[in-house]
Design a protein around this motif. Structure first.
Motif, short mmCIF file in Angstrom:
data_model
loop_
_atom_site.label_atom_id
_atom_site.label_comp_id
_atom_site.label_asym_id
_atom_site.label_seq_id
_atom_site.Cartn_x
_atom_site.Cartn_y
_atom_site.Cartn_z
N THR A 1 20.95 2.41 -55.05
CA THR A 1 20.18 2.03 -56.32
C THR A 1 19.95 3.61 -57.19
N THR A 2 19.66 3.23 -58.34
CA THR A 2 19.61 4.38 -59.12
C THR A 2 19.23 3.82 -60.55
N TYR A 3 18.36 4.77 -61.32
CA TYR A 3 17.91 4.18 -62.63
C TYR A 3 18.85 3.71 -63.63
N ARG A 4 18.68 2.56 -64.19
CA ARG A 4 19.57 2.07 -65.12
C ARG A 4 20.04 3.32 -66.18
N SER B 1 19.99 6.26 -65.92
CA SER B 1 20.35 7.92 -65.10
C SER B 1 21.99 8.21 -65.76
N ILE C 1 12.09 -0.39 -57.69
CA ILE C 1 13.70 -0.64 -57.89
C ILE C 1 13.70 -1.61 -59.16
N LYS D 1 13.20 -1.04 -62.11
CA LYS D 1 14.04 -0.33 -63.35
C LYS D 1 15.39 0.22 -62.97
N ARG D 2 16.02 -0.16 -62.02
CA ARG D 2 17.11 0.15 -61.25
C ARG D 2 18.11 -0.67 -61.06
#
Length: 158
Positions: free
Chosen positions: A54-57, A59, A137, A139-140
């Motif tokens: 998972t990663t920030y939208r 990023s 998570i 916002k991911r």
């Protein structure tokens, strides 16, 4: 590397799967706007046998993948030359907004990052832990590696 040596150090598909299952950090390369690689290290889990994180939208890696889905992942270990092992996956990164698989991967990765016992994907997690990870998570997005080509090496085979 000579063809004979290259063949001797290549991992079998089962060895690749075991190696990826035994590790949790991946170096992820995406293509930046200027064409240069954007390289980061992420914690990952395996989702249906594929590297997922998972990663920030917003990023940089997600911005890059939305523009160009090309992605390479490297999982490696070893210190001495005869211990070096690794798997490089070349293909595309799928950006997935669906909260269900994102939560499954987030529970595994979030537990590992928090120093908690790491569940298998889909295993129940303590409700207090679940709530905290779900908030973290929200916002991911989920990124799943869809490999077209896999390159592996295990110098311990020499």
């Amino acid at each position: 590397m000579a063809g004979g040596k290259r063949e001797r150090i290549r991992m079998t598909p089962d060895e690749v799967a075991s190696f990826l299952a035994a590790n949790f950090k991946v170096q992820v390369a995406t293509v930046g706007r200027d064409g240069a690689p954007h390289l980061v290290t992420m914690f990952y889990a395996l989702l249906d046998g594929r590297i997922a994180f998972t990663t920030y939208r917003a990023s940089q890696k997600v911005l890059n993948l939305r523009r160009d889905p090309a992605m390479t992942c490297l999982v490696e270990d070893g210190v001495e030359y005869n211990e070096l092992r690794g798997v490089a996956l070349h293909g595309r990164g799928l950006v997935i907004e669906d909260p269900e698989p994102r939560s499954k991967v987030g529970m595994v990765v979030g537990s590992r990052m928090a120093g908690l016992p790491v569940p298998e994907i889909g295993e129940p997690v303590d409700p207090v832990v679940t709530e905290g990870i779900e908030q973290a998570i929200a916002k991911r997005v989920l990124v799943v590696m869809e490999p077209d080509r896999v390159v592996s090496w295990d110098h311990g085979k020499l």
